[in-house]
Design a protein around this motif. Sequence first.
Motif, PDB file in Angstrom:
ATOM      1  N   PHE A 157      39.685  41.926  33.561  1.00  0.00           N
ATOM      2  CA  PHE A 157      39.117  40.485  34.266  1.00  0.00           C
ATOM      3  C   PHE A 157      40.221  40.452  35.428  1.00  0.00           C
ATOM      4  O   PHE A 157      39.757  39.904  36.440  1.00  0.00           O
ATOM      5  N   ALA A 158      41.465  40.750  35.303  1.00  0.00           N
ATOM      6  CA  ALA A 158      42.392  40.536  36.514  1.00  0.00           C
ATOM      7  C   ALA A 158      41.951  41.522  37.584  1.00  0.00           C
ATOM      8  O   ALA A 158      42.134  41.217  38.859  1.00  0.00           O
ATOM      9  N   ARG A 159      41.200  42.510  37.523  1.00  0.00           N
ATOM     10  CA  ARG A 159      40.799  43.204  38.617  1.00  0.00           C
ATOM     11  C   ARG A 159      39.683  42.792  39.275  1.00  0.00           C
ATOM     12  O   ARG A 159      38.931  43.353  40.312  1.00  0.00           O
ATOM     13  N   VAL A 160      38.922  41.968  38.839  1.00  0.00           N
ATOM     14  CA  VAL A 160      37.762  41.201  39.450  1.00  0.00           C
ATOM     15  C   VAL A 160      37.999  40.563  40.535  1.00  0.00           C
ATOM     16  O   VAL A 160      39.009  39.527  40.716  1.00  0.00           O
ATOM     17  N   PRO A 161      37.502  40.603  41.599  1.00  0.00           N
ATOM     18  CA  PRO A 161      38.000  39.974  42.982  1.00  0.00           C
ATOM     19  C   PRO A 161      37.847  38.454  42.704  1.00  0.00           C
ATOM     20  O   PRO A 161      36.670  38.058  42.341  1.00  0.00           O
ATOM     21  N   LYS A 162      38.654  37.802  43.112  1.00  0.00           N
ATOM     22  CA  LYS A 162      38.837  36.258  43.234  1.00  0.00           C
ATOM     23  C   LYS A 162      37.663  35.760  44.088  1.00  0.00           C
ATOM     24  O   LYS A 162      37.404  34.681  43.843  1.00  0.00           O
ATOM     25  N   GLU A 163      37.548  36.590  45.274  1.00  0.00           N
ATOM     26  CA  GLU A 163      36.697  36.047  46.411  1.00  0.00           C
ATOM     27  C   GLU A 163      35.164  35.834  45.839  1.00  0.00           C
ATOM     28  O   GLU A 163      34.646  35.021  46.397  1.00  0.00           O
ATOM     29  N   VAL A 178      30.245  31.358  35.783  1.00  0.00           N
ATOM     30  CA  VAL A 178      31.048  32.240  36.409  1.00  0.00           C
ATOM     31  C   VAL A 178      31.660  33.526  35.817  1.00  0.00           C
ATOM     32  O   VAL A 178      31.362  34.652  36.023  1.00  0.00           O
ATOM     33  N   PHE A 179      32.015  33.033  34.504  1.00  0.00           N
ATOM     34  CA  PHE A 179      32.341  34.032  33.503  1.00  0.00           C
ATOM     35  C   PHE A 179      31.416  35.020  33.270  1.00  0.00           C
ATOM     36  O   PHE A 179      31.585  36.132  33.015  1.00  0.00           O
ATOM     37  N   LEU A 180      30.168  34.569  32.701  1.00  0.00           N
ATOM     38  CA  LEU A 180      29.019  35.269  32.043  1.00  0.00           C
ATOM     39  C   LEU A 180      28.228  35.899  33.069  1.00  0.00           C
ATOM     40  O   LEU A 180      28.077  36.996  32.726  1.00  0.00           O
ATOM     41  N   LEU A 181      27.995  35.343  34.081  1.00  0.00           N
ATOM     42  CA  LEU A 181      27.157  35.998  35.251  1.00  0.00           C
ATOM     43  C   LEU A 181      27.926  36.838  36.345  1.00  0.00           C
ATOM     44  O   LEU A 181      27.317  37.571  37.138  1.00  0.00           O
ATOM     45  N   ILE A 182      29.166  36.302  36.529  1.00  0.00           N
ATOM     46  CA  ILE A 182      30.052  37.108  37.720  1.00  0.00           C
ATOM     47  C   ILE A 182      30.977  38.144  37.001  1.00  0.00           C
ATOM     48  O   ILE A 182      30.992  39.350  37.215  1.00  0.00           O
ATOM     49  N   ALA A 183      32.080  37.291  36.496  1.00  0.00           N
ATOM     50  CA  ALA A 183      33.144  38.158  35.686  1.00  0.00           C
ATOM     51  C   ALA A 183      32.752  39.289  34.796  1.00  0.00           C
ATOM     52  O   ALA A 183      33.108  40.479  34.845  1.00  0.00           O
ATOM     53  N   PRO A 185      29.695  40.686  34.246  1.00  0.00           N
ATOM     54  CA  PRO A 185      29.179  42.006  34.507  1.00  0.00           C
ATOM     55  C   PRO A 185      30.088  42.890  35.444  1.00  0.00           C
ATOM     56  O   PRO A 185      30.162  44.105  35.358  1.00  0.00           O
ATOM     57  N   ILE A 186      30.822  42.527  36.515  1.00  0.00           N
ATOM     58  CA  ILE A 186      31.628  43.327  37.108  1.00  0.00           C
ATOM     59  C   ILE A 186      32.862  43.868  36.314  1.00  0.00           C
ATOM     60  O   ILE A 186      33.169  45.091  36.500  1.00  0.00           O
ATOM     61  N   ALA A 187      33.250  43.453  35.259  1.00  0.00           N
ATOM     62  CA  ALA A 187      34.267  44.105  34.528  1.00  0.00           C
ATOM     63  C   ALA A 187      33.491  44.817  33.302  1.00  0.00           C
ATOM     64  O   ALA A 187      34.379  45.376  32.396  1.00  0.00           O
ATOM     65  N   SER A 188      32.386  45.104  33.142  1.00  0.00           N
ATOM     66  CA  SER A 188      31.690  45.650  32.007  1.00  0.00           C
ATOM     67  C   SER A 188      32.313  46.878  31.716  1.00  0.00           C
ATOM     68  O   SER A 188      31.975  47.444  30.626  1.00  0.00           O
ATOM     69  N   ARG A 189      32.343  47.590  32.876  1.00  0.00           N
ATOM     70  CA  ARG A 189      32.756  48.996  32.477  1.00  0.00           C
ATOM     71  C   ARG A 189      34.155  49.391  31.544  1.00  0.00           C
ATOM     72  O   ARG A 189      34.103  50.187  30.590  1.00  0.00           O
ATOM     73  N   SER A 190      35.029  48.276  31.967  1.00  0.00           N
ATOM     74  CA  SER A 190      36.421  48.250  31.308  1.00  0.00           C
ATOM     75  C   SER A 190      36.070  47.781  29.831  1.00  0.00           C
ATOM     76  O   SER A 190      36.586  48.066  28.927  1.00  0.00           O
TER      77      SER A 190
END
Length: 270
Positions: A157-163, A178-183, A185-190
């Motif tokens: 989650f720390a690697r998810v861009p804050k912007e 923001v957690f469910l729909l943004i962060a 999915p972006i961090a889903s690989r890890s």
Amino acid sequence: MTISRFLGKAVLYLAAFSAVFPMVWTAINAFKNRVDIVTPTPLFIFTPTLDNFAYVLGRESVAAGLVNSLLSAGGSVLIGALLGLPAAYAIARYPNRWSADIQFFVLSLRFLPPVAVAIPLMVIWLDLGFYDTRLSLIVTYTLLTLATVIWLGVPAFARVPKEVEEAARVDGYGPYAVFLLIALPIASRSLIGAVAFAFVLVWNEFLIALMLTTSDAKTLPIVASELTQLGRDVPWGILNASVVLLSIPPLLLIGILSGLLNNAFRRKSN
């Protein structure tokens, strides 16, 4: 090709061979008769047999152990993910003076030897009347999966861009959205790797399951270990077949998660 590059590739190939060959050899021995396994000269050409798999799959204890393993490992991973992923996101996105201590405490749960955890938990479950039950295994394994998911989820989650998250808030997204729909999915690989790793840890766990079960809730690793006979006549073919069968569910889970992740990224790119 330079010598250093050649040596580097040679080391990588040697490491890959060292990791893969034992698994391949185990799978080969699972199809051998015992006389073909114990021969002084390794046999690569032999008459394959399915008797080892038939013996393992024909035992009622194996079916019961498989159900217990699936329920205990699957339940603990599900609870660990539901509790651990939000906790990891909160630690990564809303740090405070306790964040480092929390991460160290979570990591320290993995430092403890299993026997140091199993004996006190055995006493607790005996007093509560839940010894040798799936519930005791699920709760105990949740401690392991929760620690693993949180520890591996925080850097994801720390690697998810804050912007990206700030832009979502400007568009009217709340913190949960923001957690469910943004962060997420972006961090889903890890995160999928963290969940799969947690499942493999509890699926293969032996000592805690041995201490907390006797008959009703025995997991598949315990049942597989009981297939060993004392004395000189060790059923090597049966043992290799049990190892192969024990390895299939984690491989299937990793394959399914990888397939779902690849499909999700393909739809997103299209």
